[in-house]
Design an enzyme around this catalytic site. Sequence first.
Site, short mmCIF file in Angstrom:
data_model
loop_
_atom_site.label_atom_id
_atom_site.label_comp_id
_atom_site.label_asym_id
_atom_site.label_seq_id
_atom_site.Cartn_x
_atom_site.Cartn_y
_atom_site.Cartn_z
N GLN A 186 -40.37 -19.34 -32.17
CA GLN A 186 -39.54 -19.83 -33.27
C GLN A 186 -38.36 -20.79 -32.52
O GLN A 186 -37.50 -21.11 -32.98
CB GLN A 186 -38.94 -18.62 -33.74
N HIS A 222 -36.13 -14.76 -32.82
CA HIS A 222 -34.90 -14.39 -33.31
C HIS A 222 -33.60 -15.18 -32.72
O HIS A 222 -32.91 -14.71 -31.83
CB HIS A 222 -34.36 -12.97 -32.83
N GLU A 234 -32.58 -8.66 -45.53
CA GLU A 234 -31.21 -8.43 -46.20
C GLU A 234 -30.62 -9.69 -46.67
O GLU A 234 -30.57 -10.54 -46.28
CB GLU A 234 -30.56 -7.73 -45.25
N TYR A 253 -23.25 -4.38 -39.04
CA TYR A 253 -24.15 -4.27 -40.05
C TYR A 253 -25.36 -3.38 -39.63
O TYR A 253 -26.54 -3.45 -40.37
CB TYR A 253 -24.56 -5.80 -40.71
N TYR A 283 -43.59 -3.01 -37.18
CA TYR A 283 -44.71 -3.82 -37.32
C TYR A 283 -46.14 -2.95 -36.90
O TYR A 283 -46.91 -3.40 -37.65
CB TYR A 283 -44.77 -5.03 -36.34
#
Length: 496
Positions: free
Chosen positions: A205, A272, A365, A375, A386
Amino acid sequence: MLSGFVGLGIGGLATYNRTELKPAHVPTAPTAVSTTAIPAMQSVTSVTNLYNSMCAKCHGERAQGGGGGTKSLNTKEKFLQKYDKIFFDTIKNGTEDTMEAYGTTLTDQQIWGLVVHIRELQASALRAEFGDPKPVNGVFPSTSHPYKVETVVDRGKGLQIPWSLDWLPDGTMLVANRPGALVKVKNGDVIATIEGTPKVYQNGQAGLMDVAVHPNYSKNGWIYLSFSDIGRDNPSLGFTKIVRGKLDGNKWVSQETIFEADQKHYSGGGVHFGSRIVFDGKGHIFFCSGERGRGPLAQDLSRPNGKIFRTFEDGTIPPDNPFAKSPNGELPQIWSYGHRNPQGLALDLSGQLWDTEHGPRGGDEVNKIEKAANYGWPLIAFSINYNDAPMETPWPKAGQNFKLPAFRWLPSIGACGLDVIRGNAFPKWKGDLVAGGLVGQNIDRIRMKNGEFVEREELIHNIGRVRDVVVGPDGNIYAALNDPDKIIRIVPASTR
């Protein structure tokens, strides 16, 4: 297993009304949680096997009902967010008449895993029954604004995994492509590639991510970029970095670093990175980082993982940041923490900051971001793992001072890209959030009122992986898609 809940009214699949959604009270003071206290993820059994062995005999393997006279769970009403806690409590405590309690034989994590599995079954059944938003003669119907979808930059026109987009004052679009190219786009074509932009750490990513043109660009010329930076001593490591620079023709010049993590925090792996950038109009910027697949570090205030940051536009520290003067090693840029992978960040028209972020399997979210708030990741989660194993429950336990999301997607959509609708193109949607999804291949309109969720309307589904959603200078809703690599926009049907 949920035989006590039958004969309920039907709401909407594309539009989810709030109807009594009231999360439990959560205190607002920050909570720093020891990373050594984080429990391991549950791996007792697969959630699917657990459902099939304990629930399917009454509710059916697809939640279609039938056994023992139970009715289908696959109704629009029962798919509403408010049923998360109702389902959980019913499985745990049973009902007086038709259903036994499972709280003595299953853990809370396993019970929540069953709720997630039911949500997945419901979503599949409702999608099969009601399908995607579909145009009639090119026009998508809507409760308030019929709209069309247009192609702005088609596949094969020079884009490669477009990650984000923004505009220069002359109408030229800037598009950040994840492999590293920042390009100019005009009239549907790539007209130039900017030379001299930062080299990026490419792994999964990772890459060039957000591009954000300063609101006063015509006066100061600043453009901000977020990207996965290459470790100085080890090129196999990376972390999110924020810089700003200027354009000299098609060259990137005058670069300044706004945020760079200490090299000791760089890590391997390609997941991430977070990365969105937002200006607040008061001299500050907000930006975010993912926890790099290292969940417990989201709770560590001395680490940059899983945080939303706030700095002045030049990268210096505002003195009113919650940890600006802390003597205990907290990073002074931190605004909020306990995030997993925030890939959407936007200020609404009242100045309230919102994020969208990925859960694992389920539980993406929409969060109302508040100063110093925690959070909860990975101590609470609206998801399972997963590998089909239970994780945590989504509600704070005694002593856990966490903020709950205003809205959660179950199943996950792979939340990516967020903006607020403004301008004159869609006046009845003005002030609503518009959010994208990767695996969901969707664009949703989400209405909040006084910080609480009101409704969701799915505008697009199954058109491509939505990497970014941006409201353009013309008020239309633009989206960068991957697979296919293209840019589209949503426009009001009445003016086209």
